[in-house]
Design an enzyme around this catalytic site. Structure first.
Site, PDB file in Angstrom:
ATOM      1  N   ARG A  56      27.547  20.028  87.883  1.00  0.00           N
ATOM      2  CA  ARG A  56      28.377  20.685  86.878  1.00  0.00           C
ATOM      3  C   ARG A  56      27.961  22.143  86.764  1.00  0.00           C
ATOM      4  O   ARG A  56      26.782  22.457  86.630  1.00  0.00           O
ATOM      5  CB  ARG A  56      28.183  19.984  85.525  1.00  0.00           C
ATOM      6  N   ARG A  69      36.442  19.934  86.148  1.00  0.00           N
ATOM      7  CA  ARG A  69      34.995  19.737  86.103  1.00  0.00           C
ATOM      8  C   ARG A  69      34.556  18.559  86.972  1.00  0.00           C
ATOM      9  O   ARG A  69      35.278  17.580  87.094  1.00  0.00           O
ATOM     10  CB  ARG A  69      34.504  19.574  84.665  1.00  0.00           C
ATOM     11  N   ASP A  73      31.934  15.367  83.159  1.00  0.00           N
ATOM     12  CA  ASP A  73      31.874  15.642  81.734  1.00  0.00           C
ATOM     13  C   ASP A  73      31.384  14.357  81.065  1.00  0.00           C
ATOM     14  O   ASP A  73      31.980  13.299  81.261  1.00  0.00           O
ATOM     15  CB  ASP A  73      33.313  15.944  81.268  1.00  0.00           C
ATOM     16  N   ASP A  98      30.602  13.008  77.313  1.00  0.00           N
ATOM     17  CA  ASP A  98      30.716  13.332  75.882  1.00  0.00           C
ATOM     18  C   ASP A  98      30.239  12.171  75.027  1.00  0.00           C
ATOM     19  O   ASP A  98      30.593  11.016  75.304  1.00  0.00           O
ATOM     20  CB  ASP A  98      32.184  13.599  75.509  1.00  0.00           C
TER      21      ASP A  98
HETATM   22  N1  ROI Z   1      42.051  15.657  80.744  1.00  0.00           N
HETATM   23  C1  ROI Z   1      41.871  14.373  81.102  1.00  0.00           C
HETATM   24  N2  ROI Z   1      42.924  13.622  81.451  1.00  0.00           N
HETATM   25  N3  ROI Z   1      40.636  13.791  81.110  1.00  0.00           N
HETATM   26  C2  ROI Z   1      39.532  14.503  80.758  1.00  0.00           C
HETATM   27  O1  ROI Z   1      38.417  13.952  80.781  1.00  0.00           O
HETATM   28  C3  ROI Z   1      39.691  15.852  80.376  1.00  0.00           C
HETATM   29  N4  ROI Z   1      38.634  16.617  80.005  1.00  0.00           N
HETATM   30  C4  ROI Z   1      38.780  17.873  79.595  1.00  0.00           C
HETATM   31  C5  ROI Z   1      40.127  18.546  79.507  1.00  0.00           C
HETATM   32  C6  ROI Z   1      40.099  19.843  80.292  1.00  0.00           C
HETATM   33  C7  ROI Z   1      40.413  18.821  78.042  1.00  0.00           C
HETATM   34  N5  ROI Z   1      41.189  17.703  80.024  1.00  0.00           N
HETATM   35  C8  ROI Z   1      40.998  16.401  80.376  1.00  0.00           C
HETATM   36  O2  ROI Z   1      37.714  18.537  79.220  1.00  0.00           O
END
Ligand code: ROI
Length: 165
Positions: free
Chosen positions: A82, A92, A95, A97
């Site tokens: 990342r 990315r 991610d 979270d």
């Molecule tokens: N859109 C989708 N479908 N899944 C994600 O995990 C995701 N993560 C993000 C943003 C760019 C908002 N869009 C996303 O961070």
């Protein structure tokens, strides 16, 4: 504490990234991976000129504090290539979270829990509901209620059969 972790990727073989992240979550200190959703394919939220995402949600049982957990997740993100730059809404490689942590509401400069976007994001709600159908949020909202209000927006479960595992 029980915590739910959102996993997302749309770069560098996203299915591989998601699976590798799940393996990494199994090795978190003072923690145990207790459940993991299917992998899902979702349309990008934000700018549309980026690939579809692979998303999943994992349940972990942990003795880490929320901030210790955040540090550990950010280390996994960095380990998987990342690059943190000005791409808040951009593609990315990985991610991770913290969606929920125990039944706590947390607001500080590094964390907002429950995750601020979870109530409207199909790629969080549906995988979470798959592994925790009876969950309620810290404000007592029922997850199943949020799911019933949330359009699937093309979200599809990926059958692992197609990914030789
Ligand atoms: N859109 C989708 N479908 N899944 C994600 O995990 C995701 N993560 C993000 C943003 C760019 C908002 N869009 C996303 O961070």
């Amino acid at each position: 504490m029980i915590s739910y972790i959102g996993i997302g990727s749309n770069q560098k073989d996203p299915v591989k990234q998601a699976k590798q992240a799940i393996e990494a979550l199994k090795t978190l200190t003072n923690s145990e991976l207790t459940k993991c959703s299917s992998l899902y394919c979702s349309a990008p939220m934000g700018p549309q000129d980026q690939p579809d995402y692979i998303n999943a949600v994992a349940e972990i049982k942990t003795q880490l504090s929320a901030l210790e957990l955040l540090d550990a997740l950010q280390k996994i993100e960095l380990d998987q290539g990342r690059v943190r730059k000005d791409n808040r809404w951009g593609p990315r490689t990985l991610d991770l979270d913290i969606i929920l942590y125990d039944n706590q509401t947390i607001h500080n400069n590094r964390l907002t829990i429950p995750h601020y976007g979870m109530n409207t994001r199909e790629f969080v709600l549906y995988p979470l509901h798959e592994i925790a159908p009876n969950l309620s949020l810290p404000n007592n909202t029922l997850l199943s209620q949020l799911v019933s209000l949330c359009d699937k927006n093309g979200l599809t479960k990926i059958s692992d059969i197609h990914h030789n595992k």
